[in-house]
Motif scaffolding. Structure first.
Motif, PDB file in Angstrom:
ATOM      1  N   GLU A 143       0.855  -1.184   0.220  1.00  9.91           N
ATOM      2  CA  GLU A 143       0.093   0.089   0.091  1.00  9.91           C
ATOM      3  C   GLU A 143       0.859   1.186   0.087  1.00  9.91           C
ATOM      4  OE1 GLU A 143      -4.099  -1.782   2.031  1.00  9.91           O
ATOM      5  OE2 GLU A 143      -2.849  -0.101   3.036  1.00  9.91           O
ATOM      6  N   VAL A 144       1.971   1.153   0.845  1.00  9.50           N
ATOM      7  CA  VAL A 144       2.904   2.501   0.749  1.00  9.50           C
ATOM      8  C   VAL A 144       3.428   2.365  -0.593  1.00  9.50           C
ATOM      9  CG1 VAL A 144       5.006   3.140   1.649  1.00  9.50           C
ATOM     10  CG2 VAL A 144       3.550   1.981   3.331  1.00  9.50           C
ATOM     11  N   SER A 145       3.820   1.442  -1.164  1.00 11.00           N
ATOM     12  CA  SER A 145       4.287   1.329  -2.607  1.00 11.00           C
ATOM     13  C   SER A 145       3.515   2.143  -3.798  1.00 11.00           C
ATOM     14  CB  SER A 145       4.929   0.286  -3.014  1.00 11.00           C
ATOM     15  OG  SER A 145       5.139  -0.150  -4.163  1.00 11.00           O
ATOM     16  N   SER A 146       2.118   1.811  -3.719  1.00  9.13           N
ATOM     17  CA  SER A 146       1.036   2.208  -4.482  1.00  9.13           C
ATOM     18  C   SER A 146       0.910   3.768  -4.042  1.00  9.13           C
ATOM     19  CB  SER A 146      -0.205   1.589  -4.118  1.00  9.13           C
ATOM     20  OG  SER A 146      -0.001  -0.031  -4.640  1.00  9.13           O
ATOM     21  N   ILE A 147       0.789   3.976  -2.931  1.00  6.16           N
ATOM     22  CA  ILE A 147       0.667   5.543  -2.737  1.00  6.16           C
ATOM     23  C   ILE A 147       1.758   6.468  -3.185  1.00  6.16           C
ATOM     24  CG2 ILE A 147       0.614   7.060  -0.771  1.00  6.16           C
ATOM     25  CD1 ILE A 147      -0.756   5.034   0.931  1.00  6.16           C
ATOM     26  N   LEU A 148       3.137   5.945  -2.953  1.00  4.17           N
ATOM     27  CA  LEU A 148       4.223   6.746  -3.565  1.00  4.17           C
ATOM     28  C   LEU A 148       4.528   6.805  -4.819  1.00  4.17           C
ATOM     29  CD1 LEU A 148       7.007   6.110  -0.806  1.00  4.17           C
ATOM     30  CD2 LEU A 148       5.301   7.955  -0.818  1.00  4.17           C
ATOM     31  N   LYS A 149       4.291   5.597  -5.582  1.00  3.15           N
ATOM     32  CA  LYS A 149       3.995   5.620  -6.927  1.00  3.15           C
ATOM     33  C   LYS A 149       3.295   6.516  -7.622  1.00  3.15           C
ATOM     34  CE  LYS A 149       4.006   2.241 -10.879  1.00  3.15           C
ATOM     35  NZ  LYS A 149       3.096   2.947 -11.838  1.00  3.15           N
ATOM     36  N   TYR A 150       1.930   6.681  -7.280  1.00  2.33           N
ATOM     37  CA  TYR A 150       0.790   7.530  -7.592  1.00  2.33           C
ATOM     38  C   TYR A 150       1.315   9.032  -7.277  1.00  2.33           C
ATOM     39  CZ  TYR A 150      -3.721  10.007  -8.057  1.00  2.33           C
ATOM     40  OH  TYR A 150      -4.531  10.777  -8.577  1.00  2.33           O
ATOM     41  N   CYS A 151       2.059   9.273  -6.107  1.00  2.00           N
ATOM     42  CA  CYS A 151       2.655  10.653  -5.791  1.00  2.00           C
ATOM     43  C   CYS A 151       3.555  10.973  -6.532  1.00  2.00           C
ATOM     44  CB  CYS A 151       2.677  10.859  -4.463  1.00  2.00           C
ATOM     45  SG  CYS A 151       1.352  10.575  -3.486  1.00  2.00           S
ATOM     46  N   HIS A 152       4.623  10.229  -6.916  1.00  2.00           N
ATOM     47  CA  HIS A 152       5.678  10.303  -7.879  1.00  2.00           C
ATOM     48  C   HIS A 152       5.302  10.854  -9.063  1.00  2.00           C
ATOM     49  CE1 HIS A 152       9.587   9.761  -9.523  1.00  2.00           C
ATOM     50  NE2 HIS A 152       9.003   9.127 -10.734  1.00  2.00           N
ATOM     51  N   GLU A 153       4.220   9.878  -9.946  1.00  2.03           N
ATOM     52  CA  GLU A 153       3.795  10.338 -11.124  1.00  2.03           C
ATOM     53  C   GLU A 153       2.913  11.553 -11.177  1.00  2.03           C
ATOM     54  OE1 GLU A 153       1.525   6.957 -12.137  1.00  2.03           O
ATOM     55  OE2 GLU A 153       3.476   5.794 -12.488  1.00  2.03           O
ATOM     56  N   ASN A 154       2.550  11.966 -10.117  1.00  5.51           N
ATOM     57  CA  ASN A 154       1.690  13.107 -10.062  1.00  5.51           C
ATOM     58  C   ASN A 154       2.151  14.414  -9.343  1.00  5.51           C
ATOM     59  OD1 ASN A 154      -1.498  12.302 -11.467  1.00  5.51           O
ATOM     60  ND2 ASN A 154      -0.500  10.664  -9.917  1.00  5.51           N
ATOM     61  N   THR A 254      23.639  -1.048  14.970  1.00  7.59           N
ATOM     62  CA  THR A 254      22.747  -1.894  15.503  1.00  7.59           C
ATOM     63  C   THR A 254      21.826  -2.496  14.428  1.00  7.59           C
ATOM     64  OG1 THR A 254      21.497  -0.362  16.559  1.00  7.59           O
ATOM     65  CG2 THR A 254      23.031  -1.280  17.806  1.00  7.59           C
ATOM     66  N   VAL A 255      21.365  -1.518  13.325  1.00 12.20           N
ATOM     67  CA  VAL A 255      20.460  -1.864  12.372  1.00 12.20           C
ATOM     68  C   VAL A 255      20.967  -2.621  11.378  1.00 12.20           C
ATOM     69  CG1 VAL A 255      19.125  -0.946  10.661  1.00 12.20           C
ATOM     70  CG2 VAL A 255      18.822   0.392  12.584  1.00 12.20           C
ATOM     71  N   MET A 256      20.566  -3.935  11.370  1.00  6.04           N
ATOM     72  CA  MET A 256      21.249  -4.945  10.498  1.00  6.04           C
ATOM     73  C   MET A 256      20.471  -4.943   9.036  1.00  6.04           C
ATOM     74  SD  MET A 256      23.358  -6.565  11.963  1.00  6.04           S
ATOM     75  CE  MET A 256      23.881  -4.953  12.850  1.00  6.04           C
ATOM     76  N   GLY A 257      19.305  -4.562   9.025  1.00  7.97           N
ATOM     77  CA  GLY A 257      18.390  -4.589   7.565  1.00  7.97           C
ATOM     78  C   GLY A 257      17.290  -3.655   7.666  1.00  7.97           C
ATOM     79  N   LEU A 258      16.967  -3.311   6.365  1.00  8.31           N
ATOM     80  CA  LEU A 258      15.965  -2.240   6.346  1.00  8.31           C
ATOM     81  C   LEU A 258      15.001  -2.817   5.041  1.00  8.31           C
ATOM     82  CD1 LEU A 258      17.345   1.392   6.928  1.00  8.31           C
ATOM     83  CD2 LEU A 258      15.900   0.035   8.493  1.00  8.31           C
ATOM     84  N   GLU A 259      13.939  -2.467   5.048  1.00  7.84           N
ATOM     85  CA  GLU A 259      12.683  -2.612   3.851  1.00  7.84           C
ATOM     86  C   GLU A 259      12.412  -1.170   3.671  1.00  7.84           C
ATOM     87  OE1 GLU A 259       9.264  -5.371   2.918  1.00  7.84           O
ATOM     88  OE2 GLU A 259       8.492  -3.733   3.923  1.00  7.84           O
ATOM     89  N   VAL A 260      12.533  -0.700   2.480  1.00  6.57           N
ATOM     90  CA  VAL A 260      12.444   0.855   2.077  1.00  6.57           C
ATOM     91  C   VAL A 260      11.582   0.991   0.864  1.00  6.57           C
ATOM     92  CG1 VAL A 260      13.603   2.890   1.634  1.00  6.57           C
ATOM     93  CG2 VAL A 260      14.543   1.463   3.281  1.00  6.57           C
ATOM     94  N   VAL A 261      10.556   1.663   0.759  1.00 10.31           N
ATOM     95  CA  VAL A 261       9.785   2.055  -0.382  1.00 10.31           C
ATOM     96  C   VAL A 261      10.460   3.293  -0.752  1.00 10.31           C
ATOM     97  CG1 VAL A 261       7.684   2.362  -1.173  1.00 10.31           C
ATOM     98  CG2 VAL A 261       7.840   0.955   0.435  1.00 10.31           C
ATOM     99  N   LEU A 262      10.640   3.295  -2.227  1.00  6.69           N
ATOM    100  CA  LEU A 262      11.408   4.410  -2.992  1.00  6.69           C
ATOM    101  C   LEU A 262      10.340   5.254  -3.353  1.00  6.69           C
ATOM    102  CD1 LEU A 262      14.439   2.874  -4.964  1.00  6.69           C
ATOM    103  CD2 LEU A 262      14.451   4.007  -2.598  1.00  6.69           C
ATOM    104  N   PRO A 263      10.739   6.615  -3.768  1.00  6.76           N
ATOM    105  CA  PRO A 263       9.508   7.688  -4.249  1.00  6.76           C
ATOM    106  C   PRO A 263       8.818   7.308  -5.336  1.00  6.76           C
ATOM    107  CG  PRO A 263      11.645   8.839  -3.490  1.00  6.76           C
ATOM    108  CD  PRO A 263      11.878   7.480  -3.504  1.00  6.76           C
ATOM    109  N   ASP A 264       9.598   6.269  -6.152  1.00  3.70           N
ATOM    110  CA  ASP A 264       8.606   5.935  -7.345  1.00  3.70           C
ATOM    111  C   ASP A 264       8.061   4.611  -7.044  1.00  3.70           C
ATOM    112  OD1 ASP A 264      10.719   4.181  -7.367  1.00  3.70           O
ATOM    113  OD2 ASP A 264      11.440   4.420  -9.150  1.00  3.70           O
TER     114      ASP A 264
END
Length: 599
Positions: A143-154, A254-264
């Motif tokens: 859902e975060v991915s869908s939101i950011l992709k739309y905001c990036h395109e618009n 201490t942070v070993m890993g991340l999942e990140v959603v890019l702006p697109d």
């Protein structure tokens, strides 16, 4: 708990059971126009092979000037289509599009929605206010991915928000950007009991993470005063420090890993397992303490304040839970004595030293006056605090002779060994007349009471009046000098703009040079912007001439980003700006924050 006195013979007896602004492309000093453009070398591609620059050209709603806009009613129908719980996930005062009327049971009363929006549009300090008409609360990475992709395109601006406990306005919109709250993404997935790596969603509350880790015999390596409200995604995005930084280091360690959603909308799994089926099994990675395969990209997002993307999942290494803890509160007559305590603690306590916190007299007076309760274990009602403050600082003639208070904690695995080291530490302090007085916790209740006093500093000062807050790093030997210099300037300033009764309070993590300087206008709670600017100039001038940092652990947000050029070289800011262009070419992520604005 009772004080231990200088004239007793043995430590075991005296420790009783009681208790300048940079502008990109600017001519002159700092101009770097001849440097190669990183964006010409680094052009990331989407899954379909279309580069970000081409996506920019082919954006469906790209306006001629590529200017950001706020959300409109026409955008709501899209968000409803991608959010699994639209009635919960969408909070807005925007009218529904006539072409997509919402059903009666999801229509929000405008006044009620406006009131609820207010808490997202205002930060904890009440100094920063936004005007976003739309909050989105997704409950999954997709859902975060869908939101950011739309905001990036618009070209719609987005402000990521966690627990909203920041102090620099980083999670507060400047205008009418969409607020994307991670609060509903709060699942704690698991902890690997062998490696100690805990995996959770970005919206997990820090206190819940502490409790979860403790249940499996582990200690969560981050502990800050706002732990009951703040979220780990916000902590990571601001690179929060806290009282255990000295012992466990920062989140970069201490942070070993991340999942990140890019702006697109693309999702990165950085030393983080992906289990949603989007990547073929052979290319799925787990979370490991050691992974030396390529650039360690997760570090770009730690402390980036949501300017490059949104952290949606975190894996963090947790040490074993200590079985032995000790704490003592010490009273020092001067800051030189504090430095002696710090050195002695490193020498005598060594590997078990976990925290060393400083509080000044002004701060503890306000804790006593504005603490949270009237019982012995709660803030201002603490008998221990009353005993500590039985001093008369008015008799002191020099700032360097004002009483200062230190909380020293140890964590270990052998109570007898640790108690012996604490005994040796305190004996040495008394024999050298380094401390005036002190109190040793005899059990966990007393230890918790000591931490309650320390954690009451921030909320108690906030209750006393409008607070102008500063989070700085300075050389340890000059830790108190900034506050004292500012206090002198405020006292001697010949201006009706500066109230005569302003109080300067200091507390913080003295072992790593991080001072929280809080300047209070007692009984007056409205921020004076002109006064704030004068105080800010005083504090930052004092910090910078000592080659310190204007942000130790609270970030830059919208309050400090324009000062970045006074701390970083022009070449560094240039590379940071180019990195921003690589990840966020449309500039939708947390606009107007972090980097200096282009003027």
């Amino acid at each position: 708990m009772q004080s231990f006195l200088k004239n007793t013979c043995h430590v075991s007896r005296r420790l009783g059971r009681g208790y300048q602004i940079y502008q990109a492309g600017r001519s002159g000093h700092g101009s770097l126009r001849r440097l190669p453009r990183l964006s010409s070398l680094l052009t990331p591609h989407d899954h379909d092979g279309i580069s970000i620059s081409r996506r920019h050209q082919h954006s469906k709603t790209c306006n001629s000037k590529n200017e950001l806009r706020g959300p409109s009613s026409n955008d709501l129908s899209y968000f409803r289509s991608v959010l699994s719980r639209p009635d919960r996930s969408i909070l807005t005062t925007l009218p529904e599009s006539t072409s997509e009327l919402s059903p009666p049971d999801s229509t929000r009363d405008q006044e009620e929605a406006s009131q609820e929006l207010a808490r997202y549009n205002q930060d904890w300090t009440r100094h920063y206010h936004g005007s976003s008409p739309l909050v989105l609360r997704p409950n999954s990475t997709s859902e975060v991915s869908s939101i950011l992709k739309y905001c990036h395109e618009n070209f719609i601006g987005v402000v990521p928000q966690g627990g909203n406990t920041g102090l620099c306005g980083g999670a507060t919109p400047l205008n009418a950007e969409i607020i994307l709250s991670l609060e509903d993404m709060n699942t704690i997935h698991d902890i690997d009991t062998h490696s100690g790596i805990l995996t959770c969603d970005a919206g997990a509350i820090l206190q819940n993470l502490n409790d979860y880790a403790n249940e499996s015999g582990h200690l969560f390596p981050l502990d800050i005063g706002s732990k009951g409200t703040c979220q780990i995604g916000g902590n990571v995005s601001t690179n929060a420090g806290g009282q255990y930084f000295f012992r466990f280091g920062g989140l970069h360690g201490t942070v070993m890993g991340l999942e990140v959603v890019l702006p697109d909308g693309r999702v990165l799994h950085l030393n983080m397992e992906n289990d949603d089926g989007a990547i073929e099994q052979s290319k799925r990675g787990g979370t490991h303490r050691k992974d030396n395969t390529g650039y360690d990209l997760k570090h770009l997002f730690i402390g980036a304040e949501g300017s490059l993307g949104i952290v949606t999942k975190v894996a963090i290494a947790c040490p074993a839970l200590p079985t032995s803890k000790n704490a003592t509160l010490l009273v020092c007559d001067s800051y030189p004595h504090v430095l002696k305590v710090l050195q002695t603690a490193k020498e005598e306590l060594g590997e078990i030293l976990s925290a060393l916190e400083l509080m000044d007299y002004n701060t503890l007076q306000l804790v006593q006056e504005h603490g949270f309760g009237g019982n012995d274990n709660d803030g201002g009602g603490s008998r221990l605090l009353q005993d500590m403050l039985q001093l008369d600082p008015s008799a002191q003639q020099l700032e360097s002779s004002q009483p200062l208070f230190l909380l020293v904690e140890t964590q270990g695995s052998n109570s007898e060994h640790d108690a012996s080291k604490m005994d040796s530490f305190l004996t040495r302090l008394f024999d050298s007349d380094t401390i005036h007085n002190g109190f040793l916790a005899q059990d966990m209740l007393q230890l918790d009471e000591m931490w309650k006093i320390r954690e009451s500093c921030n909320p108690s000062v906030a209750r006393s009046g409008c607070v102008y807050k500063f989070d700085v790093s300075v050389p340890i030997e000059e830790y108190m000098d900034v506050a004292w210099e500012v206090e002198r300037k405020l006292t001697t300033a010949s201006s009706t703009m500066i109230p005569a009764d302003m109080t300067v309070c200091v507390w913080g993590h003295v072992a790593d040079g991080n001072a929280h300087i809080n300047i209070v206008t007692p009984g007056r709670y409205e921020k004076d912007d002109a006064l704030a600017k004068r105080i800010e100039t005083m504090v930052y001038d004092s910090v910078l001439k000592r080659r310190g940092s204007i942000s130790a652990e609270h970030g830059l947000g919208q309050s400090k980003n324009e000062y970045l050029g006074q701390i970083k070289e022009g070449s560094v800011i240039y590379v940071m700006s180019q990195m921003k262009m690589v990840f966020d070419p449309h500039g939708i992520m947390n606009p107007g924050k972090y980097l200096p604005s282009k003027k």
